[in-house]
Scaffold this motif. Structure first.
Motif, PDB file in Angstrom:
ATOM      1  N   PHE A   1       0.828  -1.206   0.000  1.00 22.31           N
ATOM      2  CA  PHE A   1       0.000   0.000   0.000  1.00 22.31           C
ATOM      3  C   PHE A   1       0.862   1.255   0.000  1.00 22.31           C
ATOM      4  O   PHE A   1       0.500   2.267  -0.632  1.00 22.31           O
ATOM      5  N   LEU A   2       1.996   1.231   0.683  1.00 16.71           N
ATOM      6  CA  LEU A   2       2.877   2.393   0.708  1.00 16.71           C
ATOM      7  C   LEU A   2       3.393   2.725  -0.689  1.00 16.71           C
ATOM      8  O   LEU A   2       3.338   3.881  -1.131  1.00 16.71           O
TER       9      LEU A   2
ATOM     10  N   MET B   1      -0.349   9.124  -5.641  1.00 14.09           N
ATOM     11  CA  MET B   1      -0.282  10.528  -5.273  1.00 14.09           C
ATOM     12  C   MET B   1       0.493  11.366  -6.281  1.00 14.09           C
ATOM     13  O   MET B   1       0.266  12.573  -6.409  1.00 14.09           O
ATOM     14  N   VAL B   2       1.420  10.756  -7.010  1.00 10.23           N
ATOM     15  CA  VAL B   2       2.277  11.497  -7.940  1.00 10.23           C
ATOM     16  C   VAL B   2       1.896  11.239  -9.386  1.00 10.23           C
ATOM     17  O   VAL B   2       2.311  11.981 -10.277  1.00 10.23           O
ATOM     18  N   LEU B   3       1.104  10.221  -9.651  1.00 19.19           N
ATOM     19  CA  LEU B   3       0.769   9.829 -11.019  1.00 19.19           C
ATOM     20  C   LEU B   3       0.086  10.979 -11.751  1.00 19.19           C
ATOM     21  O   LEU B   3      -0.801  11.630 -11.199  1.00 19.19           O
ATOM     22  N   PRO B   4       0.482  11.263 -13.001  1.00 16.30           N
ATOM     23  CA  PRO B   4      -0.198  12.333 -13.761  1.00 16.30           C
ATOM     24  C   PRO B   4      -1.691  12.060 -13.894  1.00 16.30           C
ATOM     25  O   PRO B   4      -2.142  10.914 -13.861  1.00 16.30           O
TER      26      PRO B   4
ATOM     27  N   ILE C   1      -6.518   7.734  -1.994  1.00 20.77           N
ATOM     28  CA  ILE C   1      -6.230   6.724  -0.973  1.00 20.77           C
ATOM     29  C   ILE C   1      -7.130   5.508  -1.156  1.00 20.77           C
ATOM     30  O   ILE C   1      -6.685   4.353  -1.031  1.00 20.77           O
ATOM     31  N   ILE C   2      -8.388   5.742  -1.474  1.00 18.50           N
ATOM     32  CA  ILE C   2      -9.309   4.623  -1.715  1.00 18.50           C
ATOM     33  C   ILE C   2      -8.868   3.819  -2.936  1.00 18.50           C
ATOM     34  O   ILE C   2      -8.869   2.571  -2.924  1.00 18.50           O
TER      35      ILE C   2
ATOM     36  N   ALA D   1      -5.857   3.585  -4.099  1.00 17.58           N
ATOM     37  CA  ALA D   1      -4.643   2.859  -3.739  1.00 17.58           C
ATOM     38  C   ALA D   1      -4.964   1.611  -2.920  1.00 17.58           C
ATOM     39  O   ALA D   1      -4.365   0.541  -3.122  1.00 17.58           O
ATOM     40  N   ALA D   2      -5.912   1.723  -1.998  1.00 16.50           N
ATOM     41  CA  ALA D   2      -6.295   0.568  -1.186  1.00 16.50           C
ATOM     42  C   ALA D   2      -6.942  -0.523  -2.042  1.00 16.50           C
ATOM     43  O   ALA D   2      -6.641  -1.715  -1.886  1.00 16.50           O
ATOM     44  N   VAL D   3      -7.819  -0.124  -2.964  1.00 22.44           N
ATOM     45  CA  VAL D   3      -8.473  -1.112  -3.835  1.00 22.44           C
ATOM     46  C   VAL D   3      -7.447  -1.775  -4.746  1.00 22.44           C
ATOM     47  O   VAL D   3      -7.467  -3.000  -4.948  1.00 22.44           O
ATOM     48  N   THR D   4      -6.537  -0.993  -5.294  1.00 18.68           N
ATOM     49  CA  THR D   4      -5.491  -1.555  -6.154  1.00 18.68           C
ATOM     50  C   THR D   4      -4.611  -2.528  -5.387  1.00 18.68           C
ATOM     51  O   THR D   4      -4.236  -3.593  -5.894  1.00 18.68           O
ATOM     52  N   THR D   5      -4.281  -2.180  -4.154  1.00 15.79           N
ATOM     53  CA  THR D   5      -3.451  -3.076  -3.337  1.00 15.79           C
ATOM     54  C   THR D   5      -4.160  -4.390  -3.062  1.00 15.79           C
ATOM     55  O   THR D   5      -3.553  -5.465  -3.126  1.00 15.79           O
ATOM     56  N   LEU D   6      -5.442  -4.332  -2.752  1.00 16.09           N
ATOM     57  CA  LEU D   6      -6.199  -5.563  -2.500  1.00 16.09           C
ATOM     58  C   LEU D   6      -6.280  -6.442  -3.750  1.00 16.09           C
ATOM     59  O   LEU D   6      -6.257  -7.673  -3.651  1.00 16.09           O
TER      60      LEU D   6
END
Length: 258
Positions: free
Chosen positions: A20-21, A28-31, A44-45, A47-52
């Motif tokens: 997740f980090l 956060m930095v992606l264009p 953040i949501i 990122a969390a869904v992608t991590t899962l």
């Protein structure tokens, strides 16, 4: 009922926390997605869904004690890796913006600036136009999906408990920043040369007919011709942007170590 031990819960949290980090820092930095127009809680949501979704494809996390020296270094390393992968793509969009600024100056529209929602600063209207076209091309080409693929692949070649970024990788990243100037010249060169010829022609006219008011004639003519060149050189922008994206994927392939 299923009983979950404290050790199993700790492993599950660690298995989600470390990917997740890296993925969250990349979001956060992606264009396009990392701009101020997308709220932080939405990123953040995502990122969390992608991590899962990618969690079953990742190697097991390291068993570092929480708040230890190795744990803090690991957090900094994952944030740096994710932000760096998004930062590489930012170079491509900065090249597009710089090319738009060069065209705007040649057209005489360097003073016409508006607030850019993607960057949070003021930029010429031509740069914003190029930026919107580049964003649509990036999404249409599935660039965001390819970035996610490289992030998942990076966990194999650059694991969480690995050495991370070496000096050679940082030097390669600094060398990659030259893409901003090379790409900007490729984008702006056709329109800039055409507008330069227009300005040279008005210079010849001013020498042959000094009584003409070139300020009243030259600026509207350069502006009109610049609009025509923007329409004609749009395929050049698409081709140059696609070439820079292709170079970016090749850079990721070399940088990730595949």
């Amino acid at each position: 009922m299923f009983a979950v031990t404290a050790h199993e819960l700790t492993q599950a949290i660690d298995g989600f926390f470390w990917p997740f980090l890296r993925i969250g820092a990349m979001w956060m930095v992606l264009p396009v997605f990392g701009s101020g127009t997308v709220p932080s809680r939405i990123r953040i949501i995502l990122a969390a869904v992608t991590t899962l979704l990618v969690l079953p494809l990742l190697p097991p996390p390291p068993a570092w004690p929480v708040f230890s020296g190795a744990w803090f270094l690991g957090v900094i390393q994952q944030l740096a890796l994710g932000a760096t992968m998004g930062f590489v793509l930012q170079f491509v969009f900065e090249a597009v913006l710089l090319g738009g600024q060069m065209v705007a100056l040649a057209m005489g529209l360097g003073f016409a600036e508006m607030s850019d929602p993607l960057r949070g600063v003021s930029s010429p209207v031509v740069s914003q136009y190029f930026s919107m076209v580049a964003s649509l091309l990036f999404l249409a080409a599935g660039g965001h999906l390819l970035v996610f693929q490289w992030v998942v692949v990076s966990f194999q070649s650059l694991p969480v408990d690995g050495p991370g970024l070496a000096f050679v990788d940082l030097w390669a990243l600094l060398s990659w920043s030259s893409l901003i100037f090379v790409g900007a010249i490729k984008i702006a060169l056709p329109a800039t040369i055409a507008l330069l010829l227009v300005n040279l022609s008005f210079g010849v006219i001013s020498r042959s007919a000094p009584s003409l008011n070139l300020l009243a004639i030259g600026f509207p003519a350069a502006l009109l011709f610049g609009m025509v060149m923007l329409n004609l050189t749009m395929p050049v922008l698409a081709q140059a942007f696609a070439g820079m994206l292709s170079e970016t994927w090749s850079f990721f392939e070399t940088w990730v170590g595949l």
